[in-house]
Scaffold this active site. Structure first.
Site, PDB file in Angstrom:
ATOM      1  N   GLY A  72      32.711 -82.123  56.417  1.00 42.36           N
ATOM      2  CA  GLY A  72      33.540 -83.302  56.172  1.00 42.36           C
ATOM      3  C   GLY A  72      34.337 -83.146  54.893  1.00 42.36           C
ATOM      4  CD  GLU A  88      37.768 -81.655  54.947  1.00 42.45           C
ATOM      5  OE1 GLU A  88      36.976 -80.691  54.899  1.00 42.45           O
ATOM      6  OE2 GLU A  88      38.553 -81.924  54.023  1.00 42.45           O
ATOM      7  CD  GLU A  92      33.623 -78.639  55.147  1.00 42.04           C
ATOM      8  OE1 GLU A  92      32.419 -78.564  55.437  1.00 42.04           O
ATOM      9  OE2 GLU A  92      34.071 -79.489  54.368  1.00 42.04           O
ATOM     10  CD  GLU A 141      24.379 -69.473  55.149  1.00 40.10           C
ATOM     11  OE1 GLU A 141      24.378 -68.609  56.059  1.00 40.10           O
ATOM     12  OE2 GLU A 141      23.472 -69.588  54.315  1.00 40.10           O
TER      13      GLU A 141
END
Length: 296
Positions: A72, A88, A92, A141
């Site tokens: 997020g 996001e 990510e 990660e």
């Protein structure tokens, strides 16, 4: 008829100072779920075991550096919260085409040590087997974690229940845990629940609470609407595979013939046959899109 701004209102807006009011920062957090195989079939008579999993990222910076959290981030000017969630999630984790649905809004003043941050939380469903995850700039990660939740009633009266949840999230050699208390009260025909994190190990912010509440909502949604499982399945699947996924969502077994009747109008046969799936070769199916859309 379109709304028309009057001269009086224009004067009001001209003198209105939004900066006179304290405002929170706006962010999104995304609870991304998948149902993944967790082992191999023991024999031709057994199905492959599956489990409900959630996608978490290991934080690359403060606060909660090195802890695990939901993907997020903050909204930027010109973005809707949906746009932020999609951006996001892609940045990510590399996930682009997840089904997204607003789950809840979290705005407790102490939920983030950086200040007053309100999060619009999303539920996302994907077929996790087709992704190779990568982490973006905000994360070391990204990993899938198997979800295990035990529930115990601690107190019960005519108008309230206090429950305690023990939640464990496991991925390879990483084990995260949290203890969360739910206070459920009943008034007339209405039910209200509040949640509080009692203990937490390795899960940042208030995300343990968000994960628990979103899992509970997902299970309720699956009880009411079997078609939700299609967002977790590949393009073609057997009925047994679909049943395994559905059972993982509900966290309980279902009767095979009953499940087949429940899903039958929403699927259609393909010409693909899978040898040795269960007692005999099994046909593969795909979504019956007109039937699914027609029920809405």
């Amino acid at each position: 008829m379109a709304y028309k701004v009057s001269e009086t209102e224009k004067e009001f807006l001209k003198n209105y100072k939004i900066e006179d009011f304290e405002r929170p920062s706006l962010a999104t957090d995304i609870a991304v779920f998948s149902v993944m195989p967790v082992g191999e079939r023991l024999s031709i008579r057994n199905s492959i075991p599956y489990s409900l999993e959630i996608l978490l990222v290991n934080r690359n910076g403060y606060p909660y550096k090195g802890w695990w959290a939901l993907p997020g981030g903050f909204c930027i000017p010109g973005e809707s919260v949906y746009d932020t969630a999609r951006r996001e999630l892609k940045e990510e984790t590399g996930v682009e085409d997840a089904y997204l649905e607003v789950s809840d809004v979290y705005g407790d003043l102490k939920r983030d040590p950086r200040g007053w941050i309100v999060s619009s939380t999303f539920m996302a469903l994907i077929n996790g087997e087709k992704y190779r995850l990568h982490a973006g700039t905000d994360a070391w990660e990204a990993k899938w974690f198997t979800i295990s939740i035990d529930e115990e009633i601690k107190e019960k009266s005519d108008n309230s229940i206090r429950l305690e949840y023990q939640m464990k999230l496991k991925s390879d050699d990483v084990l995260l845990s949290a203890q969360i208390t739910e206070q459920r009260t009943f008034s007339g025909c209405h039910e209200n629940s509040t949640y509080e994190i009692s203990k937490v190990d390795g899960i940042g912010f208030d995300h343990a609470k968000i994960i628990l509440q979103t899992v509970l909502k997902l299970r309720k949604k699956a009880e009411k609407d079997v078609t939700i499982l299609f967002d977790l399945l590949p393009e073609q699947f057997t009925v047994l595979h679909a049943q395994n996924v559905y059972e993982s969502l509900l966290n309980r077994s279902v009767i095979g013939p009953n499940f087949r009747r429940k899903i039958s109008e929403y699927i259609k046969e393909t010409d693909i046959i899978v040898e040795g799936d269960g007692f005999r070769p099994a046909k593969k199916y795909e979504r019956n899109i007109p039937a699914i859309m027609g029920r809405e």
